[in-house]
Design a protein around this motif. Structure first.
Motif, PDB file in Angstrom:
ATOM      1  N   ASN A   1     -15.091   7.960   1.971  1.00 59.79           N
ATOM      2  CA  ASN A   1     -14.360   8.274   0.714  1.00 59.79           C
ATOM      3  C   ASN A   1     -14.099   9.725   0.790  1.00 59.79           C
ATOM      4  O   ASN A   1     -14.446  10.401   1.785  1.00 59.79           O
TER       5      ASN A   1
ATOM      6  N   ILE B   1     -13.958  -1.765  -2.071  1.00 59.51           N
ATOM      7  CA  ILE B   1     -12.965  -2.684  -1.294  1.00 59.51           C
ATOM      8  C   ILE B   1     -12.415  -3.890  -2.246  1.00 59.51           C
ATOM      9  O   ILE B   1     -11.183  -4.278  -1.972  1.00 59.51           O
TER      10      ILE B   1
ATOM     11  N   GLN C   1      -5.062   8.171   0.296  1.00 62.20           N
ATOM     12  CA  GLN C   1      -6.023   7.013   0.767  1.00 62.20           C
ATOM     13  C   GLN C   1      -5.470   5.935   1.412  1.00 62.20           C
ATOM     14  O   GLN C   1      -5.942   5.017   1.490  1.00 62.20           O
TER      15      GLN C   1
ATOM     16  N   ILE D   1      -8.111  -0.444   6.787  1.00 58.77           N
ATOM     17  CA  ILE D   1      -9.044  -1.508   6.108  1.00 58.77           C
ATOM     18  C   ILE D   1      -8.619  -2.821   6.289  1.00 58.77           C
ATOM     19  O   ILE D   1      -9.465  -3.856   6.727  1.00 58.77           O
TER      20      ILE D   1
ATOM     21  N   ARG E   1      -5.886   4.892   5.139  1.00 57.82           N
ATOM     22  CA  ARG E   1      -7.043   4.453   5.276  1.00 57.82           C
ATOM     23  C   ARG E   1      -7.279   2.768   4.717  1.00 57.82           C
ATOM     24  O   ARG E   1      -7.655   2.073   5.520  1.00 57.82           O
ATOM     25  N   ASN E   2      -6.807   2.788   3.559  1.00 57.61           N
ATOM     26  CA  ASN E   2      -6.626   1.334   2.908  1.00 57.61           C
ATOM     27  C   ASN E   2      -5.960   0.423   3.717  1.00 57.61           C
ATOM     28  O   ASN E   2      -6.214  -0.854   4.013  1.00 57.61           O
ATOM     29  N   ARG E   3      -4.570   0.985   4.402  1.00 57.16           N
ATOM     30  CA  ARG E   3      -3.877  -0.163   5.400  1.00 57.16           C
ATOM     31  C   ARG E   3      -5.003  -0.479   6.461  1.00 57.16           C
ATOM     32  O   ARG E   3      -5.053  -1.545   6.999  1.00 57.16           O
TER      33      ARG E   3
ATOM     34  N   ILE F   1       0.802  -1.149  -0.004  1.00 64.48           N
ATOM     35  CA  ILE F   1       0.228   0.094   0.062  1.00 64.48           C
ATOM     36  C   ILE F   1       0.881   1.314  -0.064  1.00 64.48           C
ATOM     37  O   ILE F   1       1.822   1.342   0.888  1.00 64.48           O
TER      38      ILE F   1
ATOM     39  N   TYR G   1     -15.395   4.426   7.869  1.00 66.45           N
ATOM     40  CA  TYR G   1     -14.696   4.411   6.677  1.00 66.45           C
ATOM     41  C   TYR G   1     -15.209   5.300   5.554  1.00 66.45           C
ATOM     42  O   TYR G   1     -16.388   5.066   5.272  1.00 66.45           O
TER      43      TYR G   1
ATOM     44  N   TYR H   1      -5.881   6.460  11.651  1.00 70.39           N
ATOM     45  CA  TYR H   1      -6.507   7.052  10.537  1.00 70.39           C
ATOM     46  C   TYR H   1      -7.586   8.105  11.066  1.00 70.39           C
ATOM     47  O   TYR H   1      -7.774   8.989  10.372  1.00 70.39           O
TER      48      TYR H   1
ATOM     49  N   ILE I   1      -9.444  -2.350  -4.207  1.00 70.86           N
ATOM     50  CA  ILE I   1      -8.538  -2.103  -3.407  1.00 70.86           C
ATOM     51  C   ILE I   1      -7.649  -3.318  -3.431  1.00 70.86           C
ATOM     52  O   ILE I   1      -6.236  -3.271  -3.614  1.00 70.86           O
TER      53      ILE I   1
END
Length: 298
Positions: A213, A224, A131, A138, A134-136, A125, A211, A192, A227
């Motif tokens: 956007n 998701i 983002q 998630i 945030r993605n980590r 990531i 979470y 986050y 990603i």
């Protein structure tokens, strides 16, 4: 009774009486509309109340040409449920699917990732991306708690109980459960929330959604999926993965490291232990360890 009216009433029943998710209801509805379309194309004038077993069997033969056995079995199961509902509401006396056998299908073992593969996904990531953090978070949350994708995107700030070490998860049928959350996932969620989410203005109705956007709305299931797909391509992972793969990996790794099957069942939110037992088939070493540990002749 017209098909459209019957399907609409059935959708209401599934939502209110059975508490099923929108995705499940949509799946049931699509299968019923396939049957309705089959009748229309073949100019068969049967209502939900009058349709008979022979016609249902003709429909099943037709769909068998276009779908695999697993999908065929799912459609038959959905039709059986629909006609059971009509009997429950006193519209019919019999279920025309009772004598129709679904194709035999083997149990599909879930795809899993190794611990190294999950570490590689997360490491890939780009944290410099807006983002990325945030993605980590998630991925860490899904793997830490074994969440379904729908449970993740609906997670609320008010569902976080970090002092107690739990999060509250709303699963299928709106049933709630409390799942332990690893301190690493807690750490990334806090980062986050403090460094990313606090600078996003939530849209109305998303104030409590964890979470978001960039536009301040909740994430979608498709986002998701994308990603994970992009990360898999990035690390040349030759496996077809989805958000559910992280859930399967969570359960498999817990079992491999000695967790009790009943505890895993509670954390995953499975109503039946039979559903959870599939992970024993994934990691057969669990069975050997049980014998080695507990048999009196060890």
């Amino acid at each position: 009774m017209k098909w459209q009216n019957a399907i609409k009433d059935y959708q209401l029943f599934l939502r209110i009486e059975r508490g099923l998710s929108k995705n499940t209801i949509d799946s049931y509805s699509r299968d019923l509309k396939k049957l309705e379309n089959f009748l229309s194309v073949n100019e068969i004038n049967y209502s939900p109340i009058s349709i008979d077993e022979i016609t249902i069997q003709q429909f099943v033969y037709e769909i068998a040409k276009a779908v695999n056995p697993r999908s065929q079995a799912r459609i038959i199961s959905g039709l059986r449920s629909f006609f059971d509902y009509l009997i429950f509401e006193d519209y019919r006396k019999t279920n025309p699917t009772d004598l129709i056998e679904a194709p035999k299908i083997g149990r599909k073992l879930p795809d899993t990732l190794s611990e190294d593969e999950i570490d590689s996904l997360i490491s890939a990531i780009d944290l410099s991306h807006p983002q990325g953090e945030r993605n980590r978070t998630i991925l860490e949350t899904m793997y830490s708690c074994g969440l379904r994708v729908s449970e993740l995107i609906n997670l609320k700030i008010s569902d976080l109980f970090f002092e107690e070490g739990f999060i509250r998860v709303t699963g299928k049928g709106n049933k709630q459960r409390y799942v332990p959350i690893h301190f690493n996932a807690q750490k990334y969620i806090s980062i986050y929330m403090n460094n990313i989410r606090s600078y996003i203005q939530p849209k109305k109705g998303f104030e409590d959604t964890l979470y978001l956007n960039r536009r301040g709305k909740g994430l979608t299931r498709q986002m998701i999926f994308m990603i994970l797909k992009d990360l898999a391509i990035k690390i040349d992972l030759n496996k077809k993965i989805s958000p559910h793969t992280l859930r399967h990996s969570f359960a498999t790794h817990l079992l491999k490291n000695g967790a009790d099957l009943r505890a895993i069942q509670q954390m995953l939110g499975h109503e039946s232990i039979t559903t959870t037992e599939v992970y024993v088939h994934v990691d057969k070493s669990y069975l050997k360890e049980v014998v080695d540990t507990y048999h009196p002749r060890k």
